[in-house]
Scaffold this active site. Structure first.
Site, PDB file in Angstrom:
ATOM      1  CB  SER A 149      -0.987   0.103   1.201  1.00 52.48           C
ATOM      2  OG  SER A 149      -1.665  -1.075   1.106  1.00 52.48           O
ATOM      3  CB  CYS A 315      -5.541  -1.075   5.590  1.00 57.65           C
ATOM      4  SG  CYS A 315      -4.277  -1.629   4.354  1.00 57.65           S
ATOM      5  CE1 TYR A 357      -0.407  -6.924   6.164  1.00 57.73           C
ATOM      6  CE2 TYR A 357      -1.876  -5.467   5.126  1.00 57.73           C
ATOM      7  CZ  TYR A 357      -0.917  -5.703   5.988  1.00 57.73           C
ATOM      8  OH  TYR A 357      -0.623  -4.596   7.042  1.00 57.73           O
TER       9      TYR A 357
END
Length: 357
Positions: A149, A315, A357
């Site tokens: 990112s 995130c 993730y």
């Protein structure tokens, strides 16, 4: 579909002279064409004659197909570029800065790095870039691309639209066999020196793009280096001058921390809450995770989620979403709403955005 066959037909009878051409309107289901012959079925008889000529015109009352109306995105998607550079033909950038931003006694290392791209990778806040580590893998092939990112606004940390910044944690762990394993790409990046080359791909992604509405409320949920895209968001909101994003109009709420300067600049428009599991605990003595901190503001968060100008961005580690779901299930149920159905609606409306993730 309704249609009419208008036909002008000249027929020759086997024992009579030629008949004049006749024009009539005939329903299509009463006509059959065969090789060399024309058949017409009336109410009482079926006639068959050799065809001299047939002139026909079909008129239909079908309405033209309705043009599909494209959905207008609520995000700042106009002009967004994706996949300009791909793994087979990456862009080679230069390392301008690479510095460790965690203390020596911290449980892990996190590095902030700035790469020059000379304006060749025109990314937008919320997008990612790919990095290809130098060297080859155990099969003798080039290392695969790894996505990170972007941690800088589109203008970059230098403000000239020619740099891109990343926030990377060095991955080192011990496997079940007791062997120390180092993440290929994260260690490659953390070890880079200024002046080194780095192969970049992208930019990629539209999931985490910022909303277009300047009056939107943006709730940002981050764990670890998942803070990267929100650094880009907040840098644009509070440290840069943009007609479409002004701190005086924008409401931002970040769950993590380390943005005290932004909060001081616009205290009424920026809230920040820390959730540091190793150092903090709630009233019950439980470790302070993201969902633990959010639970303290649960009713307020739920009211915000009912508004069509609230956008949630998440995130970080994959497991964080479940903890947040656990909080929202009961809150939604109090209003007779199934949280998971409601979350689907939020996703469809681009108001629930996740990159884990």
């Amino acid at each position: 579909m309704a249609s009419t066959l208008n036909a002008a037909v000249s027929l020759t009878a086997s024992k009579s002279s030629s008949l004049p051409a006749t024009s009539c309107a005939i329903a299509p289901d009463r006509i059959r064409f065969a090789k060399g012959a024309f058949y017409y079925k009336s109410n009482n008889v079926v006639t068959s004659r050799r065809v001299v000529s047939v002139r026909a015109e079909v008129t239909t009352t079908d309405t033209p197909p309705v043009k599909k109306v494209e959905k207008e995105s609520k995000k700042n998607e106009e002009g967004v570029i994706t996949n300009k550079y791909r793994p087979k033909e990456p862009y080679t950038g230069k390392v301008l800065l690479n510095t460790k931003i965690t203390a020596d006694d911290a449980p892990g290392e996190t590095w902030h790095m700035v790469f020059s791209h000379q304006g060749e990778i025109p990314y937008r806040e919320g997008q990612s870039v790919g990095v290809i580590a130098d060297g080859i893998d155990k099969n003798g092939k080039p290392h695969k691309v790894r996505l990170y990112s972007i941690a800088s606004s589109a203008l970059g940390d230098l403000g000239n639209s020619e740099t891109v910044s990343l926030c990377v944690k060095r991955l080192v762990y011990t496997n079940d066999a007791g062997e120390v394993v180092k993440g290929v790409c994260s260690n490659f990046l953390c070890d880079l020196k200024p002046g080194s080359d780095v192969k970049l791909t992208g930019p990629v992604g539209k999931e985490m793009l910022m909303p277009k509405d300047p009056n939107a409320t943006v709730i940002m949920l981050a764990t670890g280096t998942g803070i990267a895209p929100f650094r880009s968001f907040l840098w644009k909101m509070f440290f840069e001058k943009h007609d479409d994003y002004k701190a005086s109009e924008y409401s931002a709420w970040l769950f993590l921390g380390e943005f005290d300067k932004m909060k001081a600049k616009a205290p009424e428009n920026f809230r920040v809450d820390y959730a540091i599991s190793r150092e903090q605990a709630n009233d019950k003595g439980e470790k302070m995770y993201i969902q633990t901190r959010m639970a303290q503001y649960a009713p307020e968060l739920w009211e915000l989620l009912k508004k069509d100008n609230t956008f949630v961005y998440m995130c970080g580690l994959k497991g964080m979403e479940k903890g947040i779901d656990d909080i929202m299930v009961s809150l939604a149920a109090n209003d007779g709403i199934d949280w998971f159905d409601y979350k689907k609606q939020l996703k469809k409306a681009e108001q629930w955005n996740v990159e884990v993730y």
